[in-house]
Design a protein around this motif. Structure first.
Motif, PDB file in Angstrom:
ATOM      1  N   LYS A 354       0.852  -1.162   0.104  1.00 48.54           N
ATOM      2  CA  LYS A 354       0.139  -0.123   0.204  1.00 48.54           C
ATOM      3  C   LYS A 354       0.906   1.129  -0.010  1.00 48.54           C
ATOM      4  CE  LYS A 354      -3.622   2.161   2.531  1.00 48.54           C
ATOM      5  NZ  LYS A 354      -4.521   2.020   3.724  1.00 48.54           N
ATOM      6  N   PHE A 355       1.960   1.260   0.645  1.00 51.36           N
ATOM      7  CA  PHE A 355       2.780   2.522   0.868  1.00 51.36           C
ATOM      8  C   PHE A 355       3.605   2.589  -0.459  1.00 51.36           C
ATOM      9  CE2 PHE A 355       3.005   1.953   5.878  1.00 51.36           C
ATOM     10  CZ  PHE A 355       1.898   2.622   5.933  1.00 51.36           C
ATOM     11  N   GLN A 356       3.875   1.545  -1.181  1.00 59.16           N
ATOM     12  CA  GLN A 356       4.693   1.866  -2.155  1.00 59.16           C
ATOM     13  C   GLN A 356       3.560   2.554  -3.543  1.00 59.16           C
ATOM     14  OE1 GLN A 356       5.890  -2.264  -2.798  1.00 59.16           O
ATOM     15  NE2 GLN A 356       7.667  -1.877  -3.225  1.00 59.16           N
ATOM     16  N   VAL A 357       2.394   2.102  -3.277  1.00 60.85           N
ATOM     17  CA  VAL A 357       1.509   2.684  -4.494  1.00 60.85           C
ATOM     18  C   VAL A 357       0.815   4.082  -4.002  1.00 60.85           C
ATOM     19  CG1 VAL A 357      -0.750   2.077  -5.462  1.00 60.85           C
ATOM     20  CG2 VAL A 357       0.781   0.475  -5.022  1.00 60.85           C
ATOM     21  N   ASN A 747       7.983   2.614  11.865  1.00 59.40           N
ATOM     22  CA  ASN A 747       7.819   1.190  11.835  1.00 59.40           C
ATOM     23  C   ASN A 747       5.938   1.055  11.450  1.00 59.40           C
ATOM     24  OD1 ASN A 747       7.901  -1.559  11.828  1.00 59.40           O
ATOM     25  ND2 ASN A 747       8.242  -1.573  14.103  1.00 59.40           N
ATOM     26  N   PHE A 748       5.744   1.747  10.739  1.00 56.54           N
ATOM     27  CA  PHE A 748       4.008   1.478  10.180  1.00 56.54           C
ATOM     28  C   PHE A 748       3.726   0.327   9.819  1.00 56.54           C
ATOM     29  CE2 PHE A 748       4.854   6.371   9.441  1.00 56.54           C
ATOM     30  CZ  PHE A 748       4.584   6.614  10.834  1.00 56.54           C
ATOM     31  N   LYS A 749       2.749  -0.303   9.955  1.00 56.81           N
ATOM     32  CA  LYS A 749       1.997  -1.585   9.448  1.00 56.81           C
ATOM     33  C   LYS A 749       1.607  -1.334   7.950  1.00 56.81           C
ATOM     34  CE  LYS A 749      -1.108  -5.235   9.960  1.00 56.81           C
ATOM     35  NZ  LYS A 749      -2.434  -5.494  10.570  1.00 56.81           N
ATOM     36  N   ASP A 750       2.231  -2.116   7.061  1.00 58.51           N
ATOM     37  CA  ASP A 750       2.117  -1.989   5.588  1.00 58.51           C
ATOM     38  C   ASP A 750       1.159  -3.188   5.373  1.00 58.51           C
ATOM     39  OD1 ASP A 750       1.954  -0.958   2.966  1.00 58.51           O
ATOM     40  OD2 ASP A 750       4.345  -0.816   2.654  1.00 58.51           O
ATOM     41  N   GLU A 751       0.531  -3.162   4.135  1.00 58.09           N
ATOM     42  CA  GLU A 751      -0.384  -4.197   3.561  1.00 58.09           C
ATOM     43  C   GLU A 751      -0.280  -4.437   2.250  1.00 58.09           C
ATOM     44  OE1 GLU A 751      -4.784  -2.254   3.327  1.00 58.09           O
ATOM     45  OE2 GLU A 751      -3.937  -2.275   5.494  1.00 58.09           O
ATOM     46  N   LEU A 752      -0.631  -5.499   2.092  1.00 57.77           N
ATOM     47  CA  LEU A 752      -0.533  -6.020   0.419  1.00 57.77           C
ATOM     48  C   LEU A 752      -1.495  -5.034  -0.311  1.00 57.77           C
ATOM     49  CD1 LEU A 752       0.092  -9.717   0.095  1.00 57.77           C
ATOM     50  CD2 LEU A 752       1.596  -7.905  -0.607  1.00 57.77           C
ATOM     51  N   PHE A 753      -0.932  -4.266  -1.482  1.00 55.86           N
ATOM     52  CA  PHE A 753      -1.898  -3.583  -2.395  1.00 55.86           C
ATOM     53  C   PHE A 753      -2.251  -4.345  -3.566  1.00 55.86           C
ATOM     54  CE2 PHE A 753      -3.066  -0.787  -5.968  1.00 55.86           C
ATOM     55  CZ  PHE A 753      -3.753   0.056  -5.184  1.00 55.86           C
ATOM     56  N   GLU A 754      -1.340  -5.335  -4.202  1.00 57.77           N
ATOM     57  CA  GLU A 754      -1.458  -5.952  -5.412  1.00 57.77           C
ATOM     58  C   GLU A 754      -0.621  -7.138  -5.253  1.00 57.77           C
ATOM     59  OE1 GLU A 754      -0.318  -5.379  -9.990  1.00 57.77           O
ATOM     60  OE2 GLU A 754      -1.215  -3.552  -9.020  1.00 57.77           O
ATOM     61  N   LYS A 755      -1.256  -8.333  -5.779  1.00 55.85           N
ATOM     62  CA  LYS A 755      -0.413  -9.639  -5.847  1.00 55.85           C
ATOM     63  C   LYS A 755      -0.887 -10.408  -6.994  1.00 55.85           C
ATOM     64  CE  LYS A 755       0.937 -13.308  -2.891  1.00 55.85           C
ATOM     65  NZ  LYS A 755       0.622 -13.942  -1.384  1.00 55.85           N
ATOM     66  N   GLU A 756      -0.108 -10.743  -7.963  1.00 57.23           N
ATOM     67  CA  GLU A 756      -0.393 -11.554  -8.991  1.00 57.23           C
ATOM     68  C   GLU A 756      -0.547 -12.995  -8.662  1.00 57.23           C
ATOM     69  OE1 GLU A 756       2.317 -12.767 -12.638  1.00 57.23           O
ATOM     70  OE2 GLU A 756       1.175 -10.960 -13.409  1.00 57.23           O
ATOM     71  N   ASN A 757      -1.904 -13.647  -9.186  1.00 58.26           N
ATOM     72  CA  ASN A 757      -1.905 -14.992  -8.743  1.00 58.26           C
ATOM     73  C   ASN A 757      -2.661 -15.712  -9.818  1.00 58.26           C
ATOM     74  OD1 ASN A 757      -1.913 -14.596  -5.972  1.00 58.26           O
ATOM     75  ND2 ASN A 757      -3.893 -13.389  -5.920  1.00 58.26           N
ATOM     76  N   VAL A 758      -2.485 -17.149  -9.499  1.00 57.31           N
ATOM     77  CA  VAL A 758      -3.144 -18.132 -10.376  1.00 57.31           C
ATOM     78  C   VAL A 758      -4.643 -18.232  -9.646  1.00 57.31           C
ATOM     79  CG1 VAL A 758      -3.487 -20.338 -11.143  1.00 57.31           C
ATOM     80  CG2 VAL A 758      -1.178 -19.346 -10.918  1.00 57.31           C
ATOM     81  N   VAL A 759      -5.699 -18.009 -10.577  1.00 57.77           N
ATOM     82  CA  VAL A 759      -7.275 -18.071 -10.154  1.00 57.77           C
ATOM     83  C   VAL A 759      -7.624 -19.464 -10.337  1.00 57.77           C
ATOM     84  CG1 VAL A 759      -9.265 -17.054 -10.513  1.00 57.77           C
ATOM     85  CG2 VAL A 759      -7.401 -15.657 -10.594  1.00 57.77           C
ATOM     86  N   PHE A 760      -8.310 -20.095  -9.339  1.00 53.96           N
ATOM     87  CA  PHE A 760      -8.896 -21.353  -9.682  1.00 53.96           C
ATOM     88  C   PHE A 760      -9.885 -21.399  -8.494  1.00 53.96           C
ATOM     89  CE2 PHE A 760      -5.875 -21.387  -6.013  1.00 53.96           C
ATOM     90  CZ  PHE A 760      -6.424 -22.472  -5.179  1.00 53.96           C
ATOM     91  N   GLY A 761     -10.661 -22.816  -8.784  1.00 51.18           N
ATOM     92  CA  GLY A 761     -11.867 -22.922  -7.976  1.00 51.18           C
ATOM     93  C   GLY A 761     -13.119 -22.126  -8.081  1.00 51.18           C
ATOM     94  N   PRO A 762     -14.105 -22.618  -7.441  1.00 52.17           N
ATOM     95  CA  PRO A 762     -15.389 -22.027  -7.568  1.00 52.17           C
ATOM     96  C   PRO A 762     -15.566 -20.633  -7.174  1.00 52.17           C
ATOM     97  CG  PRO A 762     -15.595 -23.540  -5.938  1.00 52.17           C
ATOM     98  CD  PRO A 762     -14.272 -23.834  -6.827  1.00 52.17           C
TER      99      PRO A 762
END
Length: 928
Positions: A354-357, A747-762
């Protein structure tokens, strides 16, 4: 200077410098009588003053090995070219045997002509007695290279053999420079070692120099030569520092060999080597170190992994690739797409925080962290940083922690499924590497600080047997090497399964060199306990580097920086000119003395200076300085200043400090107050960064304290500036760097903004490709003992279509919802059926197809026929592709297009006899 004086004062000294005794007529004969034949020399057509060769050099048997024709120093040396050639032919007629080597010189310029073999070439000194004997031996006994055996145990892959043949065929065409472009991991070093082996056996080379740009690569290359050419004497041996002349293989960094060249104690002949290999030929060799390549009279082979579309034009020029075509090219795509692959493919997982973006500001900092700031008495509104400022102007531990956690979760692991495989973390700075290491130790204390280690060039613990780099290569731990710059290029660790880009990269060449750290496949005979399998490697891209190079295919063009010694000399000349205008003797006299002193530091042994010796002599004459005019200043700036690119062995931190002070002095003299204030602040900050805890620095405490006061600068004088340069300049080595701004740390808590995935399942679950692959394999192995159909496959029993359909349905309806399409994607095999994937997962068989079988057969064929020419190899590679695409090849196909593009008569024009029959038999077996 007359010819006689030129000979006495220059040429005689040059010969003595090469070890020739001018007074010993068993070595050198002056004014050697050449009996002119009417058929060879006709005085009415060639106006020679006499029929005496100025010098002849004799070999051990008393025969003339070389002729030297001298001209006066003010003449063009080329005026003696034809005369020297005719003397060589006439002497050959008189004494029989081989043609003498030809030299012609005007003193400072010396040209060497191996008549009948290569064109005349400017050289930097005469050969020694041993050099000439070696030249004569190689010329007399060297063999034809067209059928020379290539040791396939050193380099047996078909493209390696083609690369070696390309160089050999070019050598037969009288070429002397070659450029091999081969993707990282395809065995450039092994290829040239096999080339060296062939050239030594064929009598084309006895002494070889292998140039690298870093000490770590020197050790690596020496190990390779020790393994593949164990009987060839190498330099340096372990802990050997003095240069030795009795070896055949020399491996050196550019600075080391440059120092040997310039060191008069070594007196290394410019004819000492027969072949130079330039590893990783790129832009860096166009600064001071290009001098190494210019100095030696050798064959030269350049190696680079840089793709041809981004190779700098200077590289092509240096290796005589005028048309932009290297001697040989083998790309990463060719290596990966080969069946089976020669290099490992890779998967990319892109993550952004999140902080990077969105940056670090009141809107993005969590409420919990904002409360902590308020309790600490800090204003949240004052915190406002762009994401691109991370690790530069702002440091956030939470971001680094998130990257480390994501890596440990997504990385390719060893067989235990717990520990990461060998990994390189590419960091922004050395301070960044230490922060990442600290986070690893805090998050995973159970590994007692052994899991991840910082490996940087200025740490002495890195080098040598048992050092950190050796541990990373050859021991179980550390698993993660955290580095900046040092591990970006050249380091070979086949077991690397993860690369983490914790930094943005803007150079396309460097980016692909970094990717190349993971491309090497495992060697079946050299498996390490911590890595038994490597299908591909993972690139964790934390800074959107792949996206950047999609938008900017060639990256940023690096700006050409003028070397610091050139800039410093230019500033002093500018100051000298200003002092002349101001008629200020207090400024003029010390500046004039400094300019003269800098000129005296020019290394006269450098070939750059030797080429410009008349210019240097002009400024060394006191009459030049007696009445300086604007033309003299222009001469210093235009002619002399560029020569300072030869300055290398100096304290560059002290020089940089001096440069800023001279800039400040100019601003002071020209009353440029704004520039003066800016430079003053920068200098005061540098001085403030000096550690008074160091005894050497503490000796100058009084001056350091004075230089921080306004009074010191308000009463500035040239004497004070000189005192700062003389006393504090040498202390700059103790500074960690100019403290222009200390980064803010949080030392702020950062979080994922984007992550490339394989999409599967219902529910459209998302996982990385590697993680999904691991889950799919684990699921199949888990079901093995519960599903009879899997047991039948494992035992090699026949299965029915109905059983396979039921298996397909079951796998696709339970997590991780395995389908053929998903398996084809993660295994990058578009044609395999479900049962082939199952057999591969269960270890029953390797996924093999028709292209793999064809390619292996052709590779084996080429490995058994290492004497094939370049065109023959091209034909076989075309035939291989043809069979893969068409499924077969008839005899009539081989004498028509596309094969007639290589030879008008197709296969009949290139092969005959036994080899032709072997090819036809191969086709019959594979694709009849």
């Amino acid at each position: 200077m007359s010819e006689k004086t030129t000979r006495k004062e220059i040429i005689d000294i040059n010969l003595q410098h090469a070890g020739w005794n001018i007074s010993d007529r068993t070595q050198v004969i002056e004014e050697f009588l050449v009996k002119v034949s009417d058929q060879i020399l006709k005085e009415d057509t060639l106006s020679y003053s006499n029929t005496f060769s100025d010098y002849v050099l004799l070999g051990k048997d008393g025969r003339i090995l070389a002729v030297i024709e001298a001209k006066k120093s003010s003449s063009d040396a080329a005026l003696g070219q034809e005369q020297a050639k005719q003397y060589c032919y006439q002497i050959q007629k008189q004494q029989g045997g081989e043609l003498p080597f030809c030299f012609y010189t005007s003193g400072h310029d010396i040209f060497f002509w191996n008549i009948g073999n290569y064109p005349p070439k400017k050289v930097y000194g005469f050969p020694t007695y041993d050099d000439l004997e070696r030249y004569a031996y190689l010329r007399k006994y060297r063999k034809n290279l067209s059928q020379e055996f290539i040791n396939s145990k050193i380099a047996g892959r078909e493209y390696q053999i083609r690369a070696i043949r390309s160089v050999m065929e070019s050598l037969e065409r009288k070429k002397t420079k070659f450029l091999l472009v081969m993707a990282t991991g395809t065995g450039k070093t092994r290829t040239v070692i096999a080339l060296i082996d062939a050239l030594m056996r064929a009598g084309w080379a006895e002494k070889v120099l292998f140039l690298v740009d870093r000490i770590a690569l020197q050790a690596q290359a020496l190990d390779n030569f020790k393994e593949h050419l164990p009987n060839e004497p190498r330099w340096p041996q372990y802990k050997e520092t003095d240069f030795a002349t009795d070896r055949r293989i020399y491996v050196s960094t550019y600075p080391t060999i440059l120092n040997v060249i310039r060191n008069e104690k070594h007196n290394l002949s410019s004819h000492f080597f027969d072949l130079i290999i330039v590893d990783e030929s790129h832009r860096s060799i166009y600064n001071t170190y290009q001098e190494v390549l210019q100095y030696f009279n050798t064959l030269t082979v350049g190696l680079t992994a840089t793709p041809t579309d981004v190779i700098d034009h200077n590289t092509f020029e240096l290796f005589d690739c005028e048309d932009g075509l290297p001697t040989f090219v083998y790309s990463y795509e060719e290596a990966v797409n080969h069946v089976p692959p020669y290099l490992s493919d890779f998967q990319v997982m892109k993550i952004k925080t999140k902080f990077q973006v969105e940056g670090i500001n009141k809107r993005t900092i969590s409420l919990e962290d904002q409360k902590k700031l308020i309790l600490e008495g800090k204003e949240v509104a004052e915190i406002n940083f762009e994401g691109t400022e991370l690790e530069r102007n702002v440091i956030n531990k939470g971001t680094n922690t998130l990257i480390v956690r994501e890596f440990m979760e997504e990385c390719i692991k060893d067989d235990s499924g717990v520990l990461p495989g060998k990994t390189i973390f590419f960091c922004i700075s050395k301070a960044h590497t230490r922060r990442i290491e600290k986070i690893f130790n805090q998050l995973y204390p159970e590994y007692a600080g052994e899991l991840a280690k910082v490996i940087v060039s200025d740490d002495s613990r890195v080098y040598g047997k048992g050092g950190l780099l050796d541990q990373f290569k050859n021991q179980d731990f550390p698993r993660v090497a955290i580095s900046v710059d040092m591990l970006d290029t050249g380091i070979d660790v086949r077991e690397i399964t993860n690369l983490v880009f914790a930094k943005p990269v803007y150079s396309y060449t460097k980016f692909w060199q970094m990717i190349g750290r993971g491309t090497r496949l495992l060697e079946p005979t050299k498996m390490k306990p911590w890595c038994f399998k490597k299908d591909s490697f993972l690139v964790l891209d934390c800074w959107d580097n792949f996206e950047y190079f999609k938008l900017n295919p060639k990256g940023k063009n690096p700006s050409s920086q003028i070397p610091l010694p050139i800039r410093l000399f230019g500033l002093y000349v500018e100051k000298l000119e200003l002092a002349m205008e101001l008629t200020d003797a207090e400024v003029y006299e010390p500046t004039l003395k400094k300019v003269k002193g800098l000129i005296e530091q020019l290394p006269l042994s450098s070939i750059v200076i030797r080429d410009a010796i008349t210019l240097v002599k002009q400024v060394n004459d006191e009459s030049f300085w007696d009445a300086l005019q604007s033309e003299s200043i222009s001469f210093l700036q235009v002619q002399i200043k560029p020569l300072f690119r030869t300055i290398s062995a100096v304290d560059f931190k002290a020089m940089r400090f001096e440069k800023v002070l001279i800039e400040l002095s100019l601003a002071h003299l020209t009353k440029d107050e704004a520039k003066f204030e800016a430079l003053k602040l920068a200098i005061v900050e540098e001085i403030a960064d000096l550690p008074l805890s160091v005894n050497t620095v503490a000796k100058h405490r009084d001056l350091i304290l004075q230089a921080k006061t306004d009074y010191f600068w308000n009463t500035l004088s040239e004497e004070k500036i000189g005192l700062l340069i003389q006393s504090l300049g040498p202390l700059m080595v103790y500074c960690n760097g100019t403290t222009l701004m200390t980064p803010s740390e949080y030392n702020f808590k950062d979080e994922l903004f984007e992550k490339e995935n394989v999409v599967f399942g219902p529910q459209n679950e998302g996982l990385s490709i590697q993680r999904y692959k691991e889950m799919a394999e684990a699921k199949v192995k888990l079901l093995l003992y519960n599903l009879p159909v899997l047991q039948k496959i494992k035992n090699g029993e026949t299965t029915t279509d109905v059983e396979l359909e039921e298996l397909s349905w079951l796998l696709s309806h339970e997590s991780p919802y395995i389908t053929v399409d998903l398996l084809r994607r993660v295994y990058k095999n578009k044609n395999a059926a479900l049962i082939q994937f199952i057999k591969h997962i269960l270890g029953i068989e390797v996924l093999e197809d028709f292209p793999r079988i064809i390619t292996k057969a052709f590779d084996d064929f080429i490995a058994k026929h290492t004497d094939l020419s370049g065109k023959q190899l091209d034909f076989l590679r075309l035939l291989q592709t043809y069979i893969i695409e068409k499924g077969k090849a008839d005899r009539k196909d081989l004498i028509s297009a596309p094969f007639t593009r290589i030879h008008p008569n197709g296969i009949r024009g290139l092969f005959d006899g036994k080899v032709l029959n072997e090819i036809l038999e191969l086709i019959h077996v594979l694709a009849a």
